[in-house]
Design a protein around this motif. Structure first.
Motif: not given
Length: 413
Positions: A48, A54, A59, A356, A365, A367
């Motif tokens: 990511t 993200a 991903a 991710h 989600h 990073h």
């Protein structure tokens, strides 16, 4: 060589009080994944990039070895590829969720996991009433270039067909928010912005009016289910141009999944797809059926990839217990038979990793790096004995950017 990839979507997480300070991977009973870790090596990969959302679209593209800076055009075009929709140079695809919004709060980004049949009926109503050519929310000329296309459950598409004189009004700078990142939050500042956003907002608003008294929603409400209050439009983009896996690596692959995003990536990569009965893209998916199909596919394909959405769905619902259960199901019914098949041969390499992190605490989600484990032919074991975030972070094996990891796994670096 044969290659197996298992993607427990969004399984990476943070330590949770409800799990005694453990992550779901640490809390779950995963004898097979731990055995694979003991026989191979663990590490981390970051799929990511900080300048991208993200999301699973970026991903998974990165996980499969494609640099998103070169190949990513948007989420919806990838899903369009899953249904065989061809996008021309002036066309655009937009992701269309059914959602439940009350008092400007995103209560449910799935509209209670609305059925595909119910969703198809609602989209048919939008195509007829909203895009039929005489609705005040949108001009007749623009309406004739748009079509809502049914997908699976809450995951659908809106397609714009343009030409040289009428290119897509939606550009790479059109901004939108993924509804699964807005759960329990206000949507007031998250409507589409930028080029073409006025069209998207008008369609979203009009859908709320059309859905308000629709028989589908009346029936769902009477049954105590969440209603589809409106559509949420996001993730727009034009046609991507990915080189296939065969062109890059000379390998024939197959994808086993229940979600259109991974189906679309498979199509763009030139992979076949295996549809498993009872695979739902949710916690009730047919884990055993996926595992059995994957083992059988090893004889026919160079790469067998199994994607399981369940851990991600559990995270979006904030249910750590369900996430642990999903991981244990994956271990028992997917990882175990594939590891057994790999152990009986001398030509298989296996890789397990999520795309991710998805945190149960935030239901979003995020990073950051995710743990991976790879084992099998020509993989040198390290000292790791378990597959989890803590062990992986301590390993020293790091792939950043994540798209370089695939070449390593395939022995092509």
């Amino acid at each position: 060589m044969k290659y197996v990839i298992i993607i427990p979507d969004g399984c990476a997480d943070e330590p949770l009080e409800t799990l005694g300070g453990k992550t779901p991977l640490q809390a779950a009973n995963l004898p097979t994944m731990d055995a694979i870790a003991a026989a191979g090596c663990v590490g981390v990969t970051d799929n990511t990039p900080a300048d991208f959302p993200a999301g699973s679209e970026v991903a998974n593209l990165c996980l499969l070895g494609y640099d998103p800076k070169e190949f990513f055009t948007g989420r919806a075009p990838i899903e369009a590829a899953a249904t065989g929709i061809q996008l021309g140079p002036y066309d655009c695809a937009i992701r269309c969720n059914f959602v439940t919004v009350n008092d400007q709060i995103m209560m449910d980004f799935t509209a209670g996991h609305i059925s595909t049949e119910e969703g198809s009926e609602l989209l048919a109503e939008l195509n007829k009433t909203l895009l039929g050519g005489d609705h005040p929310a949108i001009s007749a000329d623009l309406a004739k270039r748009l079509e809502f296309v049914s997908g699976v459950s809450y995951r659908n598409l809106l397609i714009y067909r343009g030409d040289a004189e009428h290119p897509s009004p939606f550009t790479p700078t059109t901004r939108s928010s993924a509804p699964h990142d807005l759960t329990d939050l206000s949507i007031a500042d998250d409507f589409p912005r930028g080029p073409g956003s006025d069209v998207l907002v008008a369609l979203m608003t009009a859908s709320a009016e059309i859905f308000a008294d629709h028989p589908i929603n009346k029936t769902r409400s009477a049954a105590g289910k969440s209603t589809a209050t409106n559509v949420w439009l996001w993730g727009s983009g034009g046609a991507p141009g990915l080189p296939t896996f065969d062109e890059r690596y000379g390998l024939k692959g197959v994808m086993i999944t229940a979600v259109d995003l991974l189906r679309g990536l498979a199509s763009l990569a030139g992979w076949d797809r295996i549809e498993v009965d009872g695979a739902t893209g949710y916690l009730d998916t047919n884990y055993a059926g996926k595992g059995q199909a994957a083992v059988k596919a090893l004889d026919q394909y160079d790469i067998v990839c199994v994607h399981i959405e369940a851990p991600d769905e559990a995270s979006h619902e904030g249910r750590a217990d369900a996430k642990v259960e999903a991981l244990e199901q994956i271990d028992q019914f997917i990882a175990a038979p594939l590891w057994k098949a790999a152990s009986e041969r001398d030509d298989v390499r296996i890789l397990i990793l999520p795309d991710h992190p998805t945190y149960c605490r935030t239901k979003k989600h995020t990073h950051g790096p995710v743990p991976l484990v790879m084992a099998g032919k020509s993989v040198t074991p390290d000292a790791a004995q378990t597959y989890d975030e803590v062990t992986a972070n301590a390993s020293g094996l790091i792939f950043d950017p994540g798209w370089i990891m695939m070449a390593k796994f395939l022995g092509r670096e």
